[in-house]
Design a protein around this motif. Sequence first.
Motif, PDB file in Angstrom:
ATOM      1  N   MET A 116       6.164  18.985   0.358  1.00  0.00           N
ATOM      2  CA  MET A 116       7.143  18.378  -1.069  1.00  0.00           C
ATOM      3  C   MET A 116       7.266  16.489  -0.704  1.00  0.00           C
ATOM      4  N   THR A 117       6.996  16.615   0.810  1.00  0.00           N
ATOM      5  CA  THR A 117       7.061  14.977   0.813  1.00  0.00           C
ATOM      6  C   THR A 117       5.260  14.330   0.386  1.00  0.00           C
ATOM      7  N   GLU A 118       5.702  13.298  -0.150  1.00  0.00           N
ATOM      8  CA  GLU A 118       4.879  12.366  -0.218  1.00  0.00           C
ATOM      9  C   GLU A 118       3.787  12.335   0.682  1.00  0.00           C
ATOM     10  N   SER A 119       2.537  12.283   0.147  1.00  0.00           N
ATOM     11  CA  SER A 119       1.310  12.565   1.224  1.00  0.00           C
ATOM     12  C   SER A 119       1.288  11.502   2.156  1.00  0.00           C
ATOM     13  N   GLU A 120       0.946  10.454   1.111  1.00  0.00           N
ATOM     14  CA  GLU A 120       0.603   8.872   2.187  1.00  0.00           C
ATOM     15  C   GLU A 120       2.074   8.628   2.897  1.00  0.00           C
ATOM     16  N   VAL A 121       3.260   8.897   2.665  1.00  0.00           N
ATOM     17  CA  VAL A 121       4.354   8.839   3.695  1.00  0.00           C
ATOM     18  C   VAL A 121       4.474   9.513   4.950  1.00  0.00           C
ATOM     19  N   LEU A 122       3.563  11.053   4.159  1.00  0.00           N
ATOM     20  CA  LEU A 122       3.491  12.314   5.394  1.00  0.00           C
ATOM     21  C   LEU A 122       2.830  11.614   6.868  1.00  0.00           C
ATOM     22  N   VAL A 123       1.296  11.011   6.290  1.00  0.00           N
ATOM     23  CA  VAL A 123       0.247  10.334   7.057  1.00  0.00           C
ATOM     24  C   VAL A 123       1.286   9.245   7.829  1.00  0.00           C
ATOM     25  N   LYS A 124       1.883   8.387   7.643  1.00  0.00           N
ATOM     26  CA  LYS A 124       2.445   7.416   8.924  1.00  0.00           C
ATOM     27  C   LYS A 124       3.369   7.972   9.081  1.00  0.00           C
ATOM     28  N   LEU A 125       4.433   9.015   8.836  1.00  0.00           N
ATOM     29  CA  LEU A 125       5.344   9.485   9.542  1.00  0.00           C
ATOM     30  C   LEU A 125       4.738  10.694  10.688  1.00  0.00           C
ATOM     31  N   VAL A 126       3.781  10.783  10.586  1.00  0.00           N
ATOM     32  CA  VAL A 126       3.203  12.278  11.811  1.00  0.00           C
ATOM     33  C   VAL A 126       2.567  11.618  12.390  1.00  0.00           C
ATOM     34  N   GLU A 127       1.751   9.910  12.356  1.00  0.00           N
ATOM     35  CA  GLU A 127       1.428   9.021  13.264  1.00  0.00           C
ATOM     36  C   GLU A 127       1.980   8.592  13.845  1.00  0.00           C
ATOM     37  N   GLU A 128       3.842   8.001  13.375  1.00  0.00           N
ATOM     38  CA  GLU A 128       4.439   8.003  13.386  1.00  0.00           C
ATOM     39  C   GLU A 128       5.138   8.856  15.301  1.00  0.00           C
TER      40      GLU A 128
END
Length: 368
Positions: A17-29
Amino acid sequence: MKYSDLIELKKRMEFNMTESEVLVKLVEEANMKGEKVQKENKRLRKQAKKLLTLTKSEEMLFKEDKLPEDYDPTKICTIGIDGSFYKVGGVGGKWYVPYSIVRIRFEKGIESQPLLDIYGAGIEEIEEQRTPNIDGEASIRMLVGETKALDNWGAKNIPSIIFIDGPIVDPPTYRDKDYIEDRCSAIKKCLKNSIIIGCVKRSRDSFFIKHFESITHSESIKKDFLSDQQLFAYLFSIFRFENKYNGILFSKFINISDQDIYSIYKENGIYIFTAFYQKSIDSKILRIDIPMVEEKVKENWEETDILLKSIKAVAYWQYPKQYIPLPIELAHEKCKIREGTAEVLYDEILTKSKSGDIEDQITMWQLR
């Protein structure tokens, strides 16, 4: 569906449910952090190996063959004590805290049927304006109840093994004189003919780090390791792989009675000894706290059989891959106050408080 499966499903749903663009940045981090942790693990393993070499002259880690052969803790009356709470409400500054305290007892050892004793259950009211730390206040009230359960068992004068979920000195920062005196009195009652064992799952203390620094004359250990638990995660794994050993493993006991709040317990006649223990390579590491009355503490306390008997009791009452000994595991499950339970009880409180007055109804609706 099992409760654990529902929790896992909820976790995945919230992730998706988390915003996809936010998820991409969080997974990279997360990937970057993971690489950093990997490098840190290599460095800490190297430091831990060095520490084991430096302390070889002082026996520090022991295997199962150190335990007394003629002692069978599974044949003795054994109990587990644990408490639980969950806070709800808070709107308007008033919190309700359902709690429960239970004892599980195996009257004739592990072959007997476990008996459930609901020592206490109720709902505490806590006003935020008077006590801003709601969790801390709720925890203290629950521990007062656990201490009473311990005192009540000691008064029965039954020789037994008593497992407590958590440290003997609990809370480890609470210095209230009356509370400490009551807890020490309860412990003394039990120690007349029983062993008390505190099982600490997540230790954040640094008793052993200080001990290692004193014997190696080095102050770098506390710069490398955040806690004793982190340190022993490395020490135990290194020892196991170097010795190809998968059985019971434990550290020496150290006397922590002169440190910080523990010295107040010592003033009340209770000495605390602690060690780290692991049943097997795939088991979690526990810190084991053992209290002793002053007259039992000899100059050669390291050889006191109570300490080794305590380790054997933990090992023989802990099932494979189980985090804590069975009596505590059962007490933990039986006393647990879950979120849904607390919410239903809160709804019940508000429902019973309803009146026919429309103003009262509006006010209570705002406080939900």
